[in-house]
Design an enzyme around this catalytic site. Structure first.
Site, short mmCIF file in Angstrom:
data_model
loop_
_atom_site.label_atom_id
_atom_site.label_comp_id
_atom_site.label_asym_id
_atom_site.label_seq_id
_atom_site.Cartn_x
_atom_site.Cartn_y
_atom_site.Cartn_z
N ASP A 33 5.61 16.17 -0.60
CA ASP A 33 4.40 15.38 -0.85
C ASP A 33 3.87 15.70 -2.24
O ASP A 33 4.16 16.75 -2.82
CB ASP A 33 3.33 15.71 0.20
CG ASP A 33 2.38 14.55 0.46
OD1 ASP A 33 2.49 13.90 1.52
OD2 ASP A 33 1.52 14.28 -0.42
N ASP A 57 6.83 14.08 -6.37
CA ASP A 57 6.30 12.74 -6.64
C ASP A 57 7.51 11.80 -6.53
O ASP A 57 8.43 11.87 -7.36
CB ASP A 57 5.68 12.67 -8.04
CG ASP A 57 5.05 11.31 -8.31
OD1 ASP A 57 5.45 10.31 -7.67
OD2 ASP A 57 4.14 11.24 -9.16
N TYR A 151 1.77 -5.31 -1.45
CA TYR A 151 2.21 -4.35 -0.43
C TYR A 151 3.35 -4.97 0.39
O TYR A 151 4.38 -4.33 0.65
CB TYR A 151 1.03 -3.99 0.47
CG TYR A 151 1.36 -3.02 1.59
CD1 TYR A 151 1.49 -1.66 1.32
CD2 TYR A 151 1.56 -3.46 2.90
CE1 TYR A 151 1.81 -0.76 2.34
CE2 TYR A 151 1.88 -2.59 3.91
CZ TYR A 151 1.99 -1.23 3.64
OH TYR A 151 2.30 -0.35 4.64
N THR A 186 -3.73 6.57 11.22
CA THR A 186 -3.49 7.63 10.23
C THR A 186 -4.62 7.57 9.19
O THR A 186 -5.37 6.57 9.14
CB THR A 186 -2.16 7.44 9.47
OG1 THR A 186 -2.32 6.36 8.52
CG2 THR A 186 -1.00 7.14 10.41
P1 NAD Z 1 -1.06 8.57 4.87
O1 NAD Z 1 -1.99 8.14 3.77
O2 NAD Z 1 -1.60 9.26 6.07
O3 NAD Z 1 0.10 9.49 4.25
C1 NAD Z 1 0.80 9.14 3.07
C2 NAD Z 1 1.25 10.42 2.37
O4 NAD Z 1 2.03 10.03 1.22
C3 NAD Z 1 0.08 11.29 1.86
O5 NAD Z 1 0.24 12.63 2.27
C4 NAD Z 1 0.19 11.16 0.34
O6 NAD Z 1 -0.22 12.33 -0.36
C5 NAD Z 1 1.69 10.92 0.17
N1 NAD Z 1 2.02 10.30 -1.13
C6 NAD Z 1 1.32 9.33 -1.79
N2 NAD Z 1 1.89 9.10 -2.97
C7 NAD Z 1 2.96 9.92 -3.08
C8 NAD Z 1 3.95 10.14 -4.09
N3 NAD Z 1 3.92 9.45 -5.25
N4 NAD Z 1 4.92 11.05 -3.85
C9 NAD Z 1 4.94 11.77 -2.70
N5 NAD Z 1 4.02 11.62 -1.71
C10 NAD Z 1 3.05 10.70 -1.91
O7 NAD Z 1 -0.28 7.22 5.27
P2 NAD Z 1 0.61 6.84 6.55
O8 NAD Z 1 -0.14 5.85 7.33
O9 NAD Z 1 1.16 8.05 7.19
O10 NAD Z 1 1.78 6.04 5.79
C11 NAD Z 1 3.11 6.50 5.72
C12 NAD Z 1 4.01 5.28 5.49
O11 NAD Z 1 3.86 4.39 6.59
C13 NAD Z 1 3.71 4.46 4.24
O12 NAD Z 1 4.93 4.06 3.65
C14 NAD Z 1 2.96 3.27 4.78
O13 NAD Z 1 3.09 2.14 3.95
C15 NAD Z 1 3.66 3.09 6.10
N6 NAD Z 1 2.92 2.32 7.10
C16 NAD Z 1 1.71 2.74 7.53
C17 NAD Z 1 1.02 1.98 8.48
C18 NAD Z 1 -0.35 2.36 9.00
O14 NAD Z 1 -1.02 1.51 9.62
N7 NAD Z 1 -0.80 3.60 8.83
C19 NAD Z 1 1.59 0.79 8.97
C20 NAD Z 1 2.85 0.40 8.50
C21 NAD Z 1 3.51 1.18 7.56
#
Ligand code: NAD
Length: 266
Positions: A33, A57, A151, A186
């Site tokens: 992360d 990153d 997105y 989340t």
């Molecule tokens: P979240 O915000 O809880 O977690 C995302 C994590 O990614 C964070 O810890 C952040 O620090 C990290 N991150 C951000 N930029 C980064 C980078 N450049 N390099 C490394 N780490 C980085 O979000 P989430 O809901 O757990 O989302 C995870 C994945 O699921 C994403 O790809 C999101 O698009 C996808 N998603 C989420 C949902 C939802 O409703 N939560 C639905 C569909 C898809």
């Protein structure tokens, strides 16, 4: 020797829930992360001795090589699954998205996943046929989401990457899978769709009368995806409805999108 999984965005949400489930089932997990403090807190909640943390990153191709090499060493020399999961939301009409917002979303969600796949190949080739690349796409990769075009474009890209590499890497014996979750409980839902909006994504989902799925369901879906043969795994009722409509009644879906009644539409 235990199986091992390297998870980007592992400090929070879906990534952390996956890490917890795989660790509980005996796997060695790597959290990767950009947020080191959150990652350290997350690692403290996982079974001791089964986790390593890696500052990464996903936009930086060289950092990928360093993190995967370090993880492979920590995991006893074998990396079985890479979860390309880090991602950020971006919503709002295209006209109101700034150049910086558009570039950040493309870079993290799509370029990061492509770099991750490319960097993972030599590691996964060593553990094939027990190897898998698991990409977190989204229900926004089923039909273009009005009110979240950038997105949605990144998640269609992740879907395409999955399908392309499923074909390309079959010769190497590496499985490639995607997750397509709808709205998951989340910290991502606490974000506003973009800098100009002051209403959270969670509020928009609730206003639209849509469900929010517990994050543990995505973790279980990830486990099934890694172990099964399904290319794309839908998670949540909205994702299943969208997939059904896109296949059997695309004209209706288009009409809804144009009327602004598609999930999250404007
Ligand atoms: P979240 O915000 O809880 O977690 C995302 C994590 O990614 C964070 O810890 C952040 O620090 C990290 N991150 C951000 N930029 C980064 C980078 N450049 N390099 C490394 N780490 C980085 O979000 P989430 O809901 O757990 O989302 C995870 C994945 O699921 C994403 O790809 C999101 O698009 C996808 N998603 C989420 C949902 C939802 O409703 N939560 C639905 C569909 C898809």
């Amino acid at each position: 020797m235990a199986y091992s999984i390297f998870i980007t965005g592992g400090a929070s949400g879906i990534g952390l829930a996956m890490a917890r489930l795989f660790a509980e089932r005996g796997w060695f997990v790597g959290l990767a992360d950009i947020d080191e403090a959150a990652m350290a807190r997350a690692a403290d909640t996982l079974p001791p001795g089964r986790v390593s943390t890696h500052r990464l990153d996903v936009r930086d191709r060289e950092q990928w090589d360093e993190a995967l090499t370090a993880f492979e060493n920590s995991a006893g020399g074998q990396l079985h699954v890479v979860a390309n999961n880090a991602g950020i939301p971006l919503g709002g009409d295209l006209a109101e998205n700034s150049t910086a917002e558009i570039e950040r979303c493309l870079d993290i969600n799509l370029k990061g996943a492509i770099f991750g796949a490319q960097a993972s190949l030599p590691f996964l080739r060593r553990t094939a046929p027990d190897a898998c690349l698991l990409n977190t796409a989204s229900a926004a990769g089923i039909y273009g989401t009005s009110g979240a075009s950038v997105y949605s474009a990144t998640k269609f890209g992740v879907r395409a990457l999955t399908e392309s590499l499923d074909g390309e890497w079959a010769a190497h014996g590496i499985r490639v899978r995607s997750l397509m979750p709808a709205f998951i409980d989340t910290p991502l839902l606490a974000h506003t769709p973009n800098a100009r909006s002051n209403e959270s994504i969670r509020q928009r989902v609730l206003n639209a009368g849509l469900e929010i799925t517990p994050v543990t369901e995505v973790a279980e879906a990830a486990w099934q995806a890694v172990h099964g043969d399904r290319l794309h795994t839908l998670v949540g009722a909205t994702a299943r409805r969208m997939a059904f409509a896109a296949r059997w009644m695309p004209a209706r879906l288009r009409k809804m999108a144009r009327a602004g009644t598609q999930p999250l539409g404007r």
